[in-house]
Design a protein around this motif. Structure first.
Motif, short mmCIF file in Angstrom:
data_model
loop_
_atom_site.label_atom_id
_atom_site.label_comp_id
_atom_site.label_asym_id
_atom_site.label_seq_id
_atom_site.Cartn_x
_atom_site.Cartn_y
_atom_site.Cartn_z
N THR A 85 0.83 -1.20 0.00
CA THR A 85 0.00 0.00 0.00
C THR A 85 0.86 1.25 0.00
O THR A 85 0.56 2.24 -0.68
CB THR A 85 -0.93 0.01 1.23
N SER A 101 4.18 1.84 -4.15
CA SER A 101 3.51 1.44 -5.39
C SER A 101 4.51 1.24 -6.51
O SER A 101 5.71 1.46 -6.35
CB SER A 101 2.49 2.51 -5.80
N ARG A 104 -5.49 0.08 -3.02
CA ARG A 104 -4.32 0.59 -3.74
C ARG A 104 -4.69 1.35 -5.01
O ARG A 104 -4.10 2.38 -5.33
CB ARG A 104 -3.41 -0.60 -4.07
N ALA A 137 0.71 -2.36 -6.75
CA ALA A 137 1.77 -2.68 -5.80
C ALA A 137 3.12 -2.78 -6.52
O ALA A 137 3.22 -3.32 -7.62
CB ALA A 137 1.46 -4.01 -5.11
N SER A 186 -3.05 -6.60 -8.97
CA SER A 186 -3.20 -5.14 -9.01
C SER A 186 -2.66 -4.56 -10.31
O SER A 186 -3.21 -3.60 -10.85
CB SER A 186 -2.54 -4.49 -7.79
N SER A 196 -5.03 -2.65 -12.93
CA SER A 196 -4.68 -1.26 -13.26
C SER A 196 -4.87 -0.97 -14.74
O SER A 196 -4.92 0.19 -15.14
CB SER A 196 -3.24 -0.96 -12.84
#
Length: 307
Positions: free
Chosen positions: A107, A110, A230, A263, A288, A292
């Motif tokens: 978190t 990144s 996130r 992340a 993630s 994204s």
């Protein structure tokens, strides 16, 4: 200054590129080209050679006239780190200790370096890169101080942390920016070339770790919960705050984009090195990054409407 038209296709292709690198890393393990010892050696190369060169290269050619707005970016970056930490503590309160280390680090830290930089460039062109480089300074310091402390339980030699190659590269980069120093062409090319190895090798290592995970167990409720925090919660909170204070549009836009990155790949590398939950770390990096592909373009579109 108006926000530039966003090249969604460039953003999408960058994310596809990272996922392909992860899959290649998986293949290298499945075909037994890479074992645990090779993976550890690659991780050491990333942390001690490739990443420091990438950091140093990002400062080359930065215009000193932008120092006031770059200072604002530095303050915003520090604020985002503080915000991320503040909301992480209650949100991960009931999670297992080893999992909490991974989630808290992911978190805070990144993938703003490897994915964020090219996305900021696709939105703002070369003009946005110095802002992204300055945004990353507190992130890199946090990675090597507080970030490592998360995995080690606060243990470690503080002197060694501040003399880590990545932080030395950051110090040198800031001095080069302030004094307008440009290294000789050969040195610049050498540092830039080594720095360019960071992204592919990092994602290969993530793939190597992910190879040992059951594909049916990659997407879990905890991974999706982390991804929402996130990729959605943090950037929207940042956007709301910046809409109140109204910094220069390029500063606000780059900040929100970088705050919404998945992340960082170093989550897996450090979890592997310090014996944390490396499977969870690889899952949150992979999922993630994949999600994204949807959230980053949506965030960029929302920015274009709001700023």
């Amino acid at each position: 200054m108006e926000t530039a038209m966003i090249d969604i296709s460039s953003m999408f292709m960058m994310q596809i590129f990272l996922l392909c690198l992860i899959f290649i890393g998986i293949i290298t393990v499945k075909t037994r080209m890479v074992d645990a010892h090779s993976r550890a050696a690659l991780s050491e190369l990333i942390l001690n050679i490739f990443l420091p060169c990438s950091i140093l290269a990002s400062f080359f050619g930065t215009d000193r006239s932008k120092l006031p707005s770059l200072g604002i970016m530095m303050v915003i970056s520090l604020g985002i780190l503080a915000l991320s930490f503040a909301i992480s503590l209650p949100l991960y309160k009931r999670v297992d200790r080893e999992q909490k280390k991974v989630l808290l680090y992911g978190t805070l830290i990144s993938n703003a370096t490897f994915l964020g930089l090219p996305i900021v460039e696709s939105v703002y062109g070369a003009e946005g890169l110095p802002y992204a480089a300055v945004y990353l300074v507190p992130l890199r310091i946090a990675l090597l101080t507080f970030g490592i402390a998360i995995f080690t339980g606060g243990k470690g030699n503080l002197r060694q942390v501040f003399l880590h190659p990545c932080l030395i590269a950051t110090y040198l980069g800031i001095l080069a920016m302030i004094f307008g120093f440009t290294p000789p062409a050969l040195v610049s090319r050498l540092i830039t070339s080594l720095g360019n190895c960071t992204t592919p090798v990092c994602m290969l290592v993530v793939g190597c770790i992910l190879a040992s995970v059951n594909p049916r167990k990659v997407v879990t409720a905890l991974v999706m919960y982390f991804s929402f925090i996130r990729l959605v919660l943090i950037p929207l909170l940042v956007m709301g705050i910046l809409l109140i204070f109204r910094p220069p549009p390029i500063v606000a836009g780059a900040s929100v984009i970088l705050a919404g990155m998945p992340a960082g790949a170093t989550t897996s590398i450090l979890a592997d090195k310090y014996g944390a939950d490396r499977e969870l770390s690889s899952k949150i990096v992979f999922v993630s990054t994949f999600l994204s592909m949807i959230t980053a373009p949506a965030l960029a579109w929302l920015l274009q409407k709001a700023l």
